[in-house]
Design an enzyme around this catalytic site. Structure first.
Site, short mmCIF file in Angstrom:
data_model
loop_
_atom_site.label_atom_id
_atom_site.label_comp_id
_atom_site.label_asym_id
_atom_site.label_seq_id
_atom_site.Cartn_x
_atom_site.Cartn_y
_atom_site.Cartn_z
NE ARG A 51 -2.88 1.72 3.40
CZ ARG A 51 -4.00 2.35 3.52
NH1 ARG A 51 -5.09 1.91 2.94
NH2 ARG A 51 -4.08 3.45 4.25
CB THR A 89 -2.00 7.07 -3.55
OG1 THR A 89 -1.43 5.76 -3.51
CG2 THR A 89 -1.04 8.01 -4.25
CG ASP A 125 0.03 -11.41 9.13
OD1 ASP A 125 0.63 -12.20 8.38
OD2 ASP A 125 0.09 -10.18 9.00
CG ASP A 137 3.30 -11.72 10.98
OD1 ASP A 137 4.30 -11.55 10.25
OD2 ASP A 137 2.70 -10.79 11.54
N1 URA Z 1 -3.85 -11.23 5.20
C1 URA Z 1 -3.75 -12.09 6.25
O1 URA Z 1 -2.71 -12.68 6.48
N2 URA Z 1 -4.84 -12.29 7.00
C2 URA Z 1 -6.03 -11.66 6.76
O2 URA Z 1 -6.97 -11.91 7.51
C3 URA Z 1 -6.10 -10.78 5.68
C4 URA Z 1 -5.00 -10.57 4.90
#
Ligand code: URA
Length: 221
Positions: free
Chosen positions: A114, A118, A212, A215
């Site tokens: 991102r 913008t 995530d 992660d």
């Molecule tokens: N990316 C991720 O790792 N988890 C989400 O819930 C959304 C995007």
């Protein structure tokens, strides 16, 4: 916003068969108490199923072989050449699953983030097979939330000459909003997913989701 999306209503959204095996695998990876080792192991199993399903959408041609019994067998063989493209970083987790099924497959990479100024997805890096315009592309990203990065990546692929109908977006979990947006924006795109979730939170994390993915997979929590 919460949108309902049934795969059956969308001919280009292909959900893996909701077998007890898949549900059990997904339950493990959604569990916040799952160890990293198990998260990787069971995610890899789902990725393998997704890649195998993705290959079902490639064209085949008729092929006759002779069995060891000396009898002709009317079968098929894959027609088009393929490659993978992973959306960094989480998509890289899906590369091995593709390699396990397609030996010496070419894999490109794209980094989209991102743009703080913008608020739009911006391309930072891409390295694609030179002949990608002649290939079918399995586009790899495990979590489809808003679809911003994936849509930007599809633009990059199409600018490189890939035909939209030759792009198969392969992911583990999608949010209805993101999947719908992608299907509307790219009317020939196909999406292969394991499960369709309910919604997203204010930070665009999928709900119920699994947190995530990058992660948890790469141990950077
Ligand atoms: N990316 C991720 O790792 N988890 C989400 O819930 C959304 C995007």
């Amino acid at each position: 916003m919460s949108l309902s999306l049934q795969a059956a209503e969308h001919p280009r959204l292909h959900q893996l068969p909701q077998t007890n095996q898949l549900k059990a695998l997904m339950t493990i990876i959604r569990d916040k108490n799952t160890t990293r080792g198990d998260f990787v192991f069971y995610s890899d199993r789902v990725i393998r199923l997704l890649v195998e399903e993705g290959l079902n959408y490639l064209p085949v041609v008729h092929k006759e072989v002779i069995t060891p019994m000396g009898i002709p067998f009317e079968g098929v063989s894959f027609e088009g050449r393929i490659c993978g493209v992973s959306i960094m970083r989480a998509g890289e987790s899906m590369e091995q699953g593709l390699r396990d099924v397609c030996t010496s497959v070419r894999i490109g990479k794209v980094l989209i983030q991102r743009d703080e100024r913008t608020a739009q997805p911006k391309l930072y890096y891409s390295k694609l097979p030179k002949d990608i315009a002649n290939r079918w592309v399995l586009l790899l990203d495990p979590m489809l939330a808003t679809g911003g990065s994936a849509m930007k990546c599809i633009e990059v692929l199409m600018e490189a000459g890939v035909r939209e109908e030759r792009i198969l977006f392969v992911n583990l979990i999608c949010a209805p909003e993101g999947a719908l947006k992608m299907l509307e924006r790219f009317p020939k795109l196909q999406i292969i997913t394991a499960e369709i979730d309910e919604s997203m939170d204010a930070n665009k994390f999928i709900l119920p989701g699994l947190g995530d993915f990058g992660d948890r997979y790469f141990g950077t929590e």
